[in-house]
Write a protein that holds these residues in place. Structure first.
Motif, PDB file in Angstrom:
ATOM      1  N   GLU A  85       1.687   5.994  -1.470  1.00 23.36           N
ATOM      2  CA  GLU A  85       0.874   4.909  -1.247  1.00 23.36           C
ATOM      3  C   GLU A  85       1.756   3.598  -0.687  1.00 23.36           C
ATOM      4  O   GLU A  85       1.344   2.703  -0.337  1.00 23.36           O
ATOM      5  CB  GLU A  85      -0.174   4.390  -2.562  1.00 23.36           C
ATOM      6  N   ALA A 128      -7.961  11.093  -7.795  1.00 21.48           N
ATOM      7  CA  ALA A 128      -7.173  11.658  -6.802  1.00 21.48           C
ATOM      8  C   ALA A 128      -5.532  10.661  -7.145  1.00 21.48           C
ATOM      9  O   ALA A 128      -5.919   9.547  -7.130  1.00 21.48           O
ATOM     10  CB  ALA A 128      -7.677  11.287  -5.553  1.00 21.48           C
ATOM     11  N   ASN A 185      -2.125   9.908  -5.211  1.00 20.38           N
ATOM     12  CA  ASN A 185      -1.264  10.335  -4.390  1.00 20.38           C
ATOM     13  C   ASN A 185       0.236   9.906  -4.458  1.00 20.38           C
ATOM     14  O   ASN A 185       0.531   9.112  -5.211  1.00 20.38           O
ATOM     15  CB  ASN A 185      -1.876   9.866  -2.996  1.00 20.38           C
ATOM     16  N   SER A 227       0.565   5.533   2.620  1.00 17.66           N
ATOM     17  CA  SER A 227      -0.279   6.804   2.484  1.00 17.66           C
ATOM     18  C   SER A 227      -0.461   7.543   3.717  1.00 17.66           C
ATOM     19  O   SER A 227      -1.243   8.067   4.157  1.00 17.66           O
ATOM     20  CB  SER A 227      -1.689   6.552   2.019  1.00 17.66           C
ATOM     21  N   THR A 239     -10.517   3.614   1.887  1.00 14.85           N
ATOM     22  CA  THR A 239     -11.828   3.994   1.481  1.00 14.85           C
ATOM     23  C   THR A 239     -13.022   3.171   1.820  1.00 14.85           C
ATOM     24  O   THR A 239     -13.995   3.611   2.186  1.00 14.85           O
ATOM     25  CB  THR A 239     -11.798   4.385  -0.237  1.00 14.85           C
ATOM     26  N   SER A 252      -1.135  11.225   2.736  1.00 16.55           N
ATOM     27  CA  SER A 252      -2.114  11.497   1.835  1.00 16.55           C
ATOM     28  C   SER A 252      -3.413  10.744   2.486  1.00 16.55           C
ATOM     29  O   SER A 252      -4.496  11.211   1.952  1.00 16.55           O
ATOM     30  CB  SER A 252      -1.991  10.948   0.421  1.00 16.55           C
ATOM     31  N   ILE A 304      -8.823   6.452  -7.793  1.00  9.22           N
ATOM     32  CA  ILE A 304      -7.632   6.551  -7.301  1.00  9.22           C
ATOM     33  C   ILE A 304      -6.380   5.901  -7.802  1.00  9.22           C
ATOM     34  O   ILE A 304      -6.590   4.685  -8.251  1.00  9.22           O
ATOM     35  CB  ILE A 304      -7.816   6.256  -5.656  1.00  9.22           C
ATOM     36  N   LEU A 346      -7.266  11.741   1.032  1.00  7.59           N
ATOM     37  CA  LEU A 346      -8.086  10.604   0.289  1.00  7.59           C
ATOM     38  C   LEU A 346      -9.337  10.293   1.206  1.00  7.59           C
ATOM     39  O   LEU A 346     -10.701  10.333   0.511  1.00  7.59           O
ATOM     40  CB  LEU A 346      -7.160   9.404   0.102  1.00  7.59           C
ATOM     41  N   ASP A 383      -5.002   1.781  -1.291  1.00  6.68           N
ATOM     42  CA  ASP A 383      -5.738   2.810  -0.939  1.00  6.68           C
ATOM     43  C   ASP A 383      -7.326   2.527  -0.963  1.00  6.68           C
ATOM     44  O   ASP A 383      -8.053   3.077  -0.150  1.00  6.68           O
ATOM     45  CB  ASP A 383      -5.446   4.160  -1.602  1.00  6.68           C
TER      46      ASP A 383
END
Length: 382
Positions: A137, A132, A134, A141, A326, A144, A73, A148, A322
């Motif tokens: 961010e 990915a 985006n 984000s 995750t 997105s 990412i 994500l 990001d």
């Protein structure tokens, strides 16, 4: 490693005004990256997320994949307004490269490209890989995040390629971050003739800012910062409206819940002189806290560092990325896998030239040694 070639490609990304609020600039970055990946033989897809932001870009080594052995990412937006590139385009000296977004994170995007294209044909065919990129961010984000999260839910590990810290450390943990906006609705009146008929939203804001500041908890590492205020129409009018934007950072998600509930309680009651308050969340990323599975990924990275001759150290940092998103899904996630840089979000932002080639090699080594899903199934059956 041809550093001159790398620098030429980097300049094509850095010398574009692509702040989050400049969607066309972000789209230009996406277009250039898309062409670069397509020329190298990868599958690409532009993802339209919202009219308020530029597009996302998805790159894969397989046309369709139900899962990914690794998801990388990075983001294409910066924090800088239009006109920044004209004032200070990318430049360099003997040891560093400078420019808006050079480390945060155009170099990280470029390192992903070089690392993946340096993989052997065997590794490329063995692993299911997705990248990915985006467009939002830098503002949390908001557009997105869902995209994500869906991609990450299909991945075994996530590698976020924000810049390594200035001392070369990777990132194992990040504070959570949330942005809230508080609106104040007062009553307008002539400030000279009949001020008593008004209720100043700005005065209520001033009282509320002091109360919001008290929600911080230094011992827990929770900060609450009113970073933007606005309001009123003219000096001779009692202000009928005002707003304040609040940044909240936290190590513990439970402490964020405390602050959030306190904001709701504060805004559920009339403010100073009966001014009405309302609050809503603009963006939220939970704290990134490493679990057992992430610990195993960290060990894998440390071993890769030993093979590459890159010392691996770790930091917990206050800025969000990001990786927060995750990691909150329970996906093993590590951040800071880009080259070394510093001065983020400032005119002094820089990239350490000497770190580029070693960090490309490190990223490639990390990925090439990852087991694929078929290997895991086979080992489990045995």
């Amino acid at each position: 490693m041809d550093m001159n070639h790398y620098t030429r490609l980097l300049s094509q990304l850095v010398n574009i005004d692509c702040g989050t609020q400049t969607p066309q600039g972000v789209a230009t970055v996406a277009s250039r990256l898309c062409a670069l990946w397509q020329e190298a033989g990868w599958f690409t897809r532009t993802v339209e997320l919202d009219d308020a932001c530029g597009p996302g870009l998805l790159v894969t080594n397989r046309h369709e994949a139900a899962h990914y052995d690794v998801l990388l990412i990075g983001h294409m937006d910066t924090v800088f307004p239009p006109g920044t590139v004209a004032q200070r385009p990318m430049s360099e000296d003997e040891t560093r490269i400078y420019g808006p977004g050079v480390s945060d994170m155009k170099a990280g995007l470029l390192n992903i490209f070089f690392a993946l294209n340096n993989l052997t044909k065997t590794d490329n065919e063995r692993l299911s890989i997705a990248v990915a990129m985006n467009p939002d961010e830098e503002v949390g984000s908001p557009w997105s995040q869902q995209w994500l999260s869906e991609l990450a839910s299909r991945a075994r590990v996530v590698l976020v390629c924000e810049a390594a810290r200035a001392d070369g450390s990777l990132v194992k943990a990040r504070k959570g971050v949330a942005t809230w906006e508080i609106h104040f609705s007062g009553v307008a009146a002539h400030a000279g003739n009949e001020p008593e008929k008004g209720r100043s939203a700005i005065t209520a804001l001033a009282h509320t800012v002091l109360a919001v500041n008290q929600l911080a908890s230094p011992d827990a590492g929770t900060t609450v910062n009113v970073g933007i205020i606005s309001g009123g129409d003219a000096p001779n009018i009692v202000a009928a409206h005002a707003s304040a934007t609040v940044d909240i950072r936290f190590w513990e998600n439970s402490d964020y819940e405390r602050v959030k509930e306190a904001l709701f309680t504060l805004c559920s009651k009339p403010g100073y002189n009966g001014v009405a308050l309302s609050a809503h969340c603009l963006a939220h990323k939970p704290a990134m806290t490493p679990g057992k599975a992430t610990g195993a990924l960290m060990h894998h990275i440390e071993q890769a560092g030993e093979r590459c001759g890159v010392p691996i150290t770790w930091q917990a940092v206050g800025g969000g990325s990001d990786a927060n998103l995750t990691a909150a899904l329970g996906i093993p996630t590590v951040d800071g896998l880009g080259p070394v840089g510093g001065g983020f979000h400032s005119p002094d932002e820089y990239l350490e030239k000497a770190s580029v080639a070693p960090r490309i090699a490190l990223l490639g080594e990390i990925i090439s040694r990852l087991p694929c899903s078929e290997d895991i199934v086979e080992n489990t059956n045995n």
